[in-house]
Design an enzyme around this catalytic site. Structure first.
Site, mmCIF file in Angstrom:
data_model
loop_
_atom_site.group_PDB
_atom_site.id
_atom_site.type_symbol
_atom_site.label_atom_id
_atom_site.label_comp_id
_atom_site.label_asym_id
_atom_site.label_seq_id
_atom_site.Cartn_x
_atom_site.Cartn_y
_atom_site.Cartn_z
ATOM 1 N N SER A 174 51.192 27.927 36.429
ATOM 2 C CA SER A 174 49.979 28.742 36.467
ATOM 3 C C SER A 174 49.432 28.935 35.055
ATOM 4 O O SER A 174 49.034 27.979 34.402
ATOM 5 C CB SER A 174 50.279 30.074 37.154
ATOM 6 O OG SER A 174 49.078 30.720 37.523
ATOM 7 N N LYS A 226 31.985 47.225 42.755
ATOM 8 C CA LYS A 226 32.848 47.810 41.725
ATOM 9 C C LYS A 226 34.290 47.864 42.220
ATOM 10 O O LYS A 226 35.229 47.688 41.459
ATOM 11 C CB LYS A 226 32.344 49.215 41.369
ATOM 12 C CG LYS A 226 33.180 49.919 40.303
ATOM 13 C CD LYS A 226 33.173 49.142 39.005
ATOM 14 C CE LYS A 226 33.993 49.859 37.929
ATOM 15 N NZ LYS A 226 34.052 49.079 36.687
#
Length: 348
Positions: A174, A226
């Site tokens: 990763s 948000k």
């Protein structure tokens, strides 16, 4: 009753010692934390050629006869004289240098702090025409922004025109592979874990548990996205879809980043979140050679001056004192317990 009385006294003494131990440790830790802001990491440089030569000499002293060692010493002196004469006749060519840095990555890529300092330092002295940087990298990945910064530090080496090699002995997955793919050359040991070009996010949700116990949880936001998924609120399909879109966008950026730096890789095949061992990674062109970092560094020592560079945080007096006190108290406590147990055993 006598046994219970003795055991109670023993327990009281043990608790007293533990309380004293905790008080000392807390006091030392507090003193140490006050000085942390003043701590400064110091640069440590080790010439690996000399380290290898010293180890070789120690082993030869044990294995070879005195006659062989004496003859070898004569041969070495003769060789030194010949090299000196050769240098006097013709100007000495500068010898290439290899700078070896370690990166041990946690989920926050915390080691980027010392990595950036090491790179800033070596870039001031390195020669793009001769020198090379080797990163011994170990990381199972972590936060995207943290590993993005770490990869950007390696990009600085490339921009400066230096050859960059990344060596993976155990794992570069990763975010770890995001860093590795910057290199001109990637080597990995046969069973090192490489790849996992994917993105993952997970979090628990306690909304049903709160609802069952009649507990309300409110979250106020300005901006539609948000907050998409939360741990305590009720998640919606729209929020999940947005969160998934964010993951896909991040994955797309990751794929593009790898594809730009490893154009021979079939990104559609390898960017499915899977991992490969070293030999499999070579087949998929994720790496360039199957080899351990030790083997590569020893090879470099044959033709170049090889230096290990690291910034290490200096231990303060409080740190050293804390370690000494904690060790001393621990030994005293163990000795106390041992004596009490032996005394009880004799009385029994």
């Amino acid at each position: 009753m006598e046994f219970l009385s003795e055991y109670g006294i023993f327990l009281a003494k043990a608790i007293t010692v533990l309380v004293v131990l905790l008080v000392v440790i807390i006091a030392v830790a507090a003193a140490s934390s006050k000085g942390k802001s003043d701590k400064k990491a110091e640069l440590r440089v080790t010439k690996l050629n000399d380290e290898l030569a010293e180890n070789k000499a120690l082993l030869e002293d044990e294995l070879l006869s005195k006659e062989v060692l004496k003859q070898r010493e004569k041969d070495e002196k003769k060789l030194v004289k010949e090299e000196k004469k050769s240098r006097n006749k013709s100007p000495e060519k500068p010898k290439p240098r290899v700078f070896v840095l370690d990166f041990d990555g946690d989920i926050k890529a915390s080691d980027v702090t010392t990595l950036r300092e090491s790179i800033t330092t070596l870039l001031q002295v390195a020669d793009p025409q001769l020198d090379e940087v080797v990163i011994k990298l170990e990381s199972g990945g972590g936060m995207v922004h943290s590993y993005g910064l770490a990869a950007a530090q390696l990009d600085r080496v490339k921009k400066a025109g230096l050859r960059l090699t990344v060596a993976v002995d155990k794992v570069a997955a990763s975010g770890g592979y995001m860093m590795a793919c910057v290199a001109d050359k990637i080597i990995a040991s046969p069973f090192a874990i490489v790849g996992s070009i994917g993105v993952v996010a997970q979090l628990p949700n306690f909304h049903k548990l709160l609802k069952k116990n009649d507990i309300d949880y409110e979250i106020l936001t300005a901006g539609e996205y948000k907050r998409t998924l939360t741990m305590f609120g009720e998640n919606t399909d729209k929020g999940r879809a947005k969160f998934q879109d964010d993951l896909e966008d991040t994955h797309g950026l990751f794929k593009s980043y790898v594809n730009d730096r490893r154009p021979l890789v079939d990104i559609d095949v390898v960017a499915n979140g899977d991992i490969w061992f070293g030999s499999q990674a070579l087949e998929n062109k994720l790496i360039d050679e199957v080899m351990t970092s030790d083997e590569y560094v020893v090879q470099c020592c044959q033709n170049a001056d090889v230096y290990s560079i690291a910034f290490k945080e200096k231990k303060t007096l409080a740190d050293k004192l804390g370690f000494a006190v904690a060790s001393g108290v621990e030994r005293a406590f163990l000795k106390f317990v041992s004596e009490q147990e032996s005394t009880k055993g004799m009385r029994a």
